[in-house]
Design a protein around this motif. Sequence first.
Motif, PDB file in Angstrom:
ATOM      1  N   SER A  19      38.722  80.176  92.250  1.00 21.54           N
ATOM      2  CA  SER A  19      38.247  78.803  92.102  1.00 21.54           C
ATOM      3  C   SER A  19      39.405  77.819  92.217  1.00 21.54           C
ATOM      4  O   SER A  19      39.272  76.746  92.792  1.00 21.54           O
ATOM      5  N   ALA A  20      40.550  78.191  91.696  1.00 27.25           N
ATOM      6  CA  ALA A  20      41.703  77.276  91.744  1.00 27.25           C
ATOM      7  C   ALA A  20      42.262  77.161  93.157  1.00 27.25           C
ATOM      8  O   ALA A  20      42.525  76.065  93.655  1.00 27.25           O
ATOM      9  N   LEU A  23      41.000  74.386  99.168  1.00 31.94           N
ATOM     10  CA  LEU A  23      41.450  73.271  99.997  1.00 31.94           C
ATOM     11  C   LEU A  23      42.529  72.456  99.300  1.00 31.94           C
ATOM     12  O   LEU A  23      43.386  71.869  99.951  1.00 31.94           O
ATOM     13  N   GLY A  24      42.449  72.426  97.965  1.00 31.30           N
ATOM     14  CA  GLY A  24      43.444  71.674  97.204  1.00 31.30           C
ATOM     15  C   GLY A  24      44.857  72.130  97.512  1.00 31.30           C
ATOM     16  O   GLY A  24      45.781  71.325  97.594  1.00 31.30           O
ATOM     17  N   ASN A  25      45.045  73.428  97.684  1.00 32.31           N
ATOM     18  CA  ASN A  25      46.375  73.963  97.926  1.00 32.31           C
ATOM     19  C   ASN A  25      46.791  73.856  99.385  1.00 32.31           C
ATOM     20  O   ASN A  25      47.926  73.529  99.701  1.00 32.31           O
ATOM     21  N   TYR A 106      34.049  68.120  99.579  1.00 30.87           N
ATOM     22  CA  TYR A 106      34.705  69.425  99.725  1.00 30.87           C
ATOM     23  C   TYR A 106      34.034  70.212 100.845  1.00 30.87           C
ATOM     24  O   TYR A 106      34.682  70.878 101.651  1.00 30.87           O
ATOM     25  N   PHE A 227      42.694  68.686  90.168  1.00 34.77           N
ATOM     26  CA  PHE A 227      41.871  69.169  91.280  1.00 34.77           C
ATOM     27  C   PHE A 227      42.243  70.603  91.627  1.00 34.77           C
ATOM     28  O   PHE A 227      41.392  71.481  91.775  1.00 34.77           O
ATOM     29  N   SER A 228      43.547  70.834  91.748  1.00 35.91           N
ATOM     30  CA  SER A 228      44.003  72.137  92.221  1.00 35.91           C
ATOM     31  C   SER A 228      43.740  73.239  91.203  1.00 35.91           C
ATOM     32  O   SER A 228      43.401  74.365  91.578  1.00 35.91           O
ATOM     33  N   MET A 233      36.757  69.001  84.634  1.00 37.41           N
ATOM     34  CA  MET A 233      35.350  68.818  84.976  1.00 37.41           C
ATOM     35  C   MET A 233      34.473  69.965  84.494  1.00 37.41           C
ATOM     36  O   MET A 233      33.332  70.092  84.896  1.00 37.41           O
ATOM     37  N   ALA A 235      34.754  73.222  84.994  1.00 39.88           N
ATOM     38  CA  ALA A 235      34.642  74.463  85.768  1.00 39.88           C
ATOM     39  C   ALA A 235      35.184  75.639  84.971  1.00 39.88           C
ATOM     40  O   ALA A 235      34.580  76.714  84.915  1.00 39.88           O
ATOM     41  N   LEU A 325      32.338  74.920  92.035  1.00 39.82           N
ATOM     42  CA  LEU A 325      31.814  73.559  91.890  1.00 39.82           C
ATOM     43  C   LEU A 325      30.300  73.578  91.721  1.00 39.82           C
ATOM     44  O   LEU A 325      29.733  72.918  90.859  1.00 39.82           O
TER      45      LEU A 325
END
Length: 451
Positions: A19-20, A23-25, A106, A227-228, A233, A235, A325
């Motif tokens: 999950s981490a 796209l964030g990374n 996303y 986010f990353s 939120m 999660a 998400l």
Amino acid sequence: MVHETWSNRAMFILAAVGSAVGLGNIWRFPYLAGENGGGAFVLVYLACVLGIGLPVLIAELIIGRRGRCSAVASARSVARESGASGGWAIVGWLGILAAVLILSYYSVIGGWLVAYVPITATGTFTGADAAAVSARFGAFLADPWVMTGAHAVFMAITVGLVAQGVRKGIEAAVRVLMPALFLLLVLLVVFAMVEGAFGEALAFLFVPDFSAITFGVVIEAIGQAFFSLSIGMGAMITYGAYLDRDTSIPASALTVAGADTLVAILAGLAIFPIVFAAGLDPSGGPGLLFQSLPFAFGQMPFGALVGTLFFLFSLFAALTSSIALLEIVVSWAEEHRGWPRAQATLIVGAISFVLGLATVLSFNRLSGFAPLGFLPGLEGKTIFDLLDLLTNNIMLPVGGILIALLAGWVMKQSVIAEEYGAGVLRGPWYLMLRYVAPVAIGLVLVFAFIA
Ligand code: PFF
């Protein structure tokens, strides 16, 4: 409602890392670093992960395992257990709203990956120069229909995986794909080291220009850390709810944060040598990944194959994030509305898909449309820019403050101690959670937006 638990401990870690890492990374971290002064951003980012992100991540897992429900019900139940108001469920509500909004864009960016698999596989980039690679990306952005189709594919896969339930969907998706992506990234870094402007990239990423550090940069870094790490939120509350009693929460959090940071840095090390070697603009924004790496794929032996695999594995990494998400919202809808899982995933997926169309249009038909452009600081910001700002730079940090307050001040210390376990560093962690995280986030929010 008590959820099924992970089939074993390693699967929980894999799913949390899944999950981490997304796209964030691979997409967001490099382009934010490029836009915000390189080393200055990277340094502040690392400090935020360690000083704010890690404490909040631990807090979320604690709330989840203690509450054993969706984010809304878990936050409510841990607050009530300590004699406080059930109004703390607001943590979950805010998270659900953020999750629906984030999933909407996303999935659009995930669709870019979907589209780039066949584009790369058919040899589009073989021997192409940087201008041709950028032009291809420009053509892709200009067509809302193709982008919508790709967005639909991404969302449909996400819905399909979540509809199948926690174990079958998430665990299977993560088991093979995370290690594969990691190995491929290492390969790309080696290529960039040999063929790209590696020294220049190292200096850009790791020699900070302290004068570039502004409140704006710091809030970007805090938002990116949240986010990353998939925090702020609910999660990790949702995932923590599936966690068994004898897994160490601090150790799990450290593994998640470590792997997440490693992948972001590797992505930066793969992308920036190419950016400099190809003469691209490091502050080129959201297209950076799609304009830099395809150029490298065009130059390397077996580049079409390597590039196809890269976009495919990145797509899988994005999917293990998008399912988280969606899971936040679905676990709530099942629990509170009593909807069957399949129906909940379909409805939430459909809502997010429709919202995502605003992001699709932000890159073409509505690229010149700045709905709040009359406000200072928001000039020229598209709908996508505003959504990104609202979720990452406002909602997630505010969620982070609330989670820190809930675990740090509202929940009984005895409960916290029991969930944290015998792990070392509980004292320093607790101090960071109670004082440093909320105060630092609060001050930066105020100075970045009001002052
Ligand atoms: N952490 C994911 C990424 O870096 O791509 C994004 C994300 C996934 C955020 C799941 C929040 C979440 F619940």
